[in-house]
Scaffold this motif. Structure first.
Motif, short mmCIF file in Angstrom:
data_model
loop_
_atom_site.label_atom_id
_atom_site.label_comp_id
_atom_site.label_asym_id
_atom_site.label_seq_id
_atom_site.Cartn_x
_atom_site.Cartn_y
_atom_site.Cartn_z
N THR A 174 0.87 -1.19 -0.17
CA THR A 174 0.02 0.17 0.09
C THR A 174 0.90 1.15 -0.10
N LYS A 200 0.67 2.40 -6.97
CA LYS A 200 0.05 1.85 -8.03
C LYS A 200 -1.19 2.79 -8.73
N SER A 201 -1.74 3.29 -7.95
CA SER A 201 -2.88 4.44 -8.29
C SER A 201 -2.20 5.63 -9.02
N THR A 202 -0.96 5.83 -8.63
CA THR A 202 -0.30 6.96 -9.25
C THR A 202 0.17 6.67 -10.53
P1 ATP Z 1 -2.98 1.48 -2.12
O1 ATP Z 1 -2.71 0.27 -2.28
O2 ATP Z 1 -3.03 1.84 -0.54
O3 ATP Z 1 -4.16 2.13 -3.15
P2 ATP Z 1 -1.26 2.80 -3.95
O4 ATP Z 1 0.06 2.01 -4.47
O5 ATP Z 1 -2.31 2.89 -4.76
O6 ATP Z 1 -1.61 2.34 -2.55
P3 ATP Z 1 -0.73 5.76 -4.30
O7 ATP Z 1 -2.24 6.00 -4.15
O8 ATP Z 1 -0.08 5.63 -5.71
O9 ATP Z 1 -0.44 4.13 -3.47
O10 ATP Z 1 0.23 6.77 -3.44
C1 ATP Z 1 1.55 6.61 -3.61
C2 ATP Z 1 2.10 7.79 -2.66
O11 ATP Z 1 1.55 8.98 -2.97
C3 ATP Z 1 1.49 7.59 -1.36
O12 ATP Z 1 2.53 7.69 -0.19
C4 ATP Z 1 0.41 8.68 -1.02
O13 ATP Z 1 0.57 9.05 0.13
C5 ATP Z 1 0.92 9.61 -2.04
N1 ATP Z 1 -0.10 10.49 -2.60
C6 ATP Z 1 -1.05 9.88 -3.45
N2 ATP Z 1 -1.75 10.80 -3.99
C7 ATP Z 1 -1.15 12.03 -3.34
C8 ATP Z 1 -1.59 13.30 -3.49
N3 ATP Z 1 -2.56 13.64 -4.19
N4 ATP Z 1 -0.86 14.30 -3.17
C9 ATP Z 1 0.13 13.81 -2.21
N5 ATP Z 1 0.67 12.70 -2.20
C10 ATP Z 1 -0.17 11.75 -2.58
#
Ligand code: ATP
Ligand code: MG
Length: 545
Positions: free
Chosen positions: A374, A378-380
């Motif tokens: 997490t 990934k969402s990024t």
């Molecule tokens: P998860 O499995 O929990 O959904 P993820 O792999 O999708 O996680 P992301 O949502 O891409 O993770 O986030 C990656 C990092 O970027 C995290 O540390 C998050 O806190 C940070 N982050 C995400 N969106 C933003 C934003 N809009 N502004 C600042 N930081 C962000």
């Protein structure tokens, strides 16, 4: 990002004034005529009184002229007010259009950083104060300033001594006015800040109401509200204090000046009489003029408050309009379809990096699952592919086209995205799928709903696709199916699925996965979910940070 549009509040107002040039010219003419008409009644009254004190008979024409001048002054002053209201009403429309346009041009990074309450306050309260700037601010102030100058000119001709006294008093009065002005502006700004903070807290509270109730945070929230409301109240108190002392000062000055002039004009001293001596008629006219010079100064005080509050609004709207805009991509000759590629991407939402020199390639028609802890990013990756953010280094391409260079109109035909929660828009079920996008026909929307397996449920609604959407209309799984229909409506080549079955029970999940299998056929699919990985049998790409 670029800054091509540099329009501020005054540029929008200039454009609105130019597009309503008849109204603008009419308002200016009416204000000038109203100023000129306000000079007439005392002059005509002086003539009547001088006639009477000289023992001459009063003519009907003189009386008619006097009352006619009073009527004309009243009519022109009402016309001025009406035209100012009409003119002022054009401004909020122009400004709100400009601000709505701006909202669509802000990059995702700016939008997520905005406090929704503050933005809403700019659209409502701040724009209203700018309207007041025209209905009861700037133009009335200019009219009042012209009234003061023209009355001074008439007084200088009628009674030089009084003109000299006023020349001494008025600059002192201007200094006092400026002092009040500065204090009031500071208080207005404090108040606007506090009100915006309260406005921001309301949607936040509503959004988090379950958590607040569950954790018993009511007292904490109450204290937060109390603090902001208290700040706003104390700022308003300061404004009211200055407002309250301003008018009495004007009234006392008015009385003192009249008293001094009357005393001096009644003195037997020849030198004093040379400056202050006047006929009975002129003295009546002069007393009338003195009250007429203080009245506009008194309303200047009111207008100062309006203008100051509007200037605070203008500053905030200008700051909103000055934010850097996203780059608007030109439409491509060929749609971006084909291989999805992130090449040596480095990206962070601010100082903190999320991914460093990350590369991955997904061939056309291939189905890939992104895995990683997490917060790994990934969402990024999806946000980069959707062109919402641009990498600090490296490239993100779809079919060889830079993701951020895909034009807004074409984006839906290249890439579709389904997230964990469905974002409902106001409108019918059909509009949930089309998002009022003219390139998506009703047939395309129906086909997408069939593909997503939600068509039967929609047909069963009272008005089918034209049923207005309400919260409890569909189950969670059905909302997800509707979300899939929305994503595939424009037949995109790439489909992004971000944890879309996360909150579903096993039965609903199976239904969603079945819909996904149909919707994914022939498309490049990137998903974040192990269930989808198992179901679609896709390869995995690990995101490490
Ligand atoms: P998860 O499995 O929990 O959904 P993820 O792999 O999708 O996680 P992301 O949502 O891409 O993770 O986030 C990656 C990092 O970027 C995290 O540390 C998050 O806190 C940070 N982050 C995400 N969106 C933003 C934003 N809009 N502004 C600042 N930081 C962000
Ligand atoms: Mg995520």
């Amino acid at each position: 990002m670029n800054n091509r549009r540099k329009n501020g509040v005054f540029a929008a107002i200039r454009m609105a004034a130019a597009s309503h040039h008849l109204l603008t010219a009419g308002t200016i003419l009416c204000v000038a005529a109203s100023v000129a008409a306000s000079l007439l009644p005392p002059l005509l009254l002086a003539r009547i009184i001088n006639h009477l004190t000289a023992g001459l008979p009063l003519t009907f024409l003189a009386v008619l002229l006097y009352f006619g001048s009073l009527a004309l002054e009243g009519v022109l002053s009402s016309a001025q007010e009406s035209l100012l209201v009409l003119f002022g009403q054009k401004m909020p429309h122009a400004l709100r259009s400009e601000m709505s346009k701006k909202l669509t041009l802000l990059p995702a990074s700016t939008l997520v950083a905005q406090n929704p309450g503050e933005v809403a306050a700019r659209f409502s309260g701040d724009v209203d104060t700018v309207e007041a700037l025209f209905t009861s601010g700037i133009i009335s102030m200019v009219a009042d300033a012209c009234r003061i100058i023209s009355i001074m000119a008439v007084i200088a001709v009628k009674n030089t001594g009084l003109a000299l006294i006023l020349l001494l008093v008025l600059p002192l009065f201007a200094v006092f006015t400026r002092h009040v002005q500065k204090r009031m502006l500071a208080a207005q700004l404090d108040n606007r800040r506090a009100v915006a903070a309260v406005s921001g807290q309301v949607p936040e509270t509503l959004h988090n109401i379950r958590t607040i109730r569950a954790l018993g945070l009511e007292t904490y929230m109450e204290r937060r509200y109390d603090r902001c409301i208290g700040e706003s109240y104390s700022a308003m108190e300061r404004t009211n204090f200055y407002d309250a002392i301003y008018s009495p000062v004007v009234l006392v000055l008015n009385a003192v000046v009249v008293g001094i002039v009357m005393l001096l004009s009644a003195s037997g001293n020849a030198v004093v009489l040379n400056l202050f001596g006047m006929s009975v008629g002129t003295s009546v006219a002069v007393i009338n003029y003195i009250s007429r010079i203080f009245a506009p100064i008194e309303s200047l005080g009111m207008e100062i408050q309006t203008i100051q509050s509007a200037m605070a609004g203008v500053k905030r709207i200008d700051a909103f309009l000055a934010q850097p805009e996203r780059v608007i991509a030109e439409e491509q000759k060929t749609a971006a379809r084909g291989q999805v590629e992130l090449s040596h991407v480095t990206f962070g939402y601010g100082e903190k990096p999320v991914m460093c020199d990350f590369s991955m390639t997904v061939g056309q028609g291939e189905q890939v699952t992104l895995v990683g802890r997490t917060g790994a990013g990934k969402s990024t990756v999806f946000k980069l592919l959707l062109g919402l953010y641009q990498p600090q280094a490296g490239t993100v391409t779809i079919g060889g086209v830079d993701a951020s260079a895909i034009a807004d109109r074409e984006r839906r035909t290249c890439i579709g995205c389904v997230e964990q929660h469905f974002s409902r828009v106001p409108g019918t079920v059909l509009e949930q799928i089309t998002l009022s996008d003219p390139q998506i026909t009703d047939e395309m929307a129906h086909r997408a709903a069939e593909l997503a397996g939600i068509d039967t449920a929609i047909q069963a609604l009272p008005d089918g696709y034209d049923t207005v959407c309400t919260e409890g209309m569909f189950s969670q799984g059905e909302w997800q199916l509707l979300s899939i229909a929305r994503a595939v409506a424009a037949d995109p080549a790439v489909l992004l699925l971000d944890e879309i079955t996360a909150n579903l029970d096993a039965e609903t999940e199976a239904r969603v996965l079945e819909a996904l299998r149909r919707a994914s056929e022939g498309r490049t699919v990137l998903s974040v979910s192990h269930r989808i990985y198992e179901n679609l049998g896709s390869r995995t790409v690990e995101i490490k940070t």
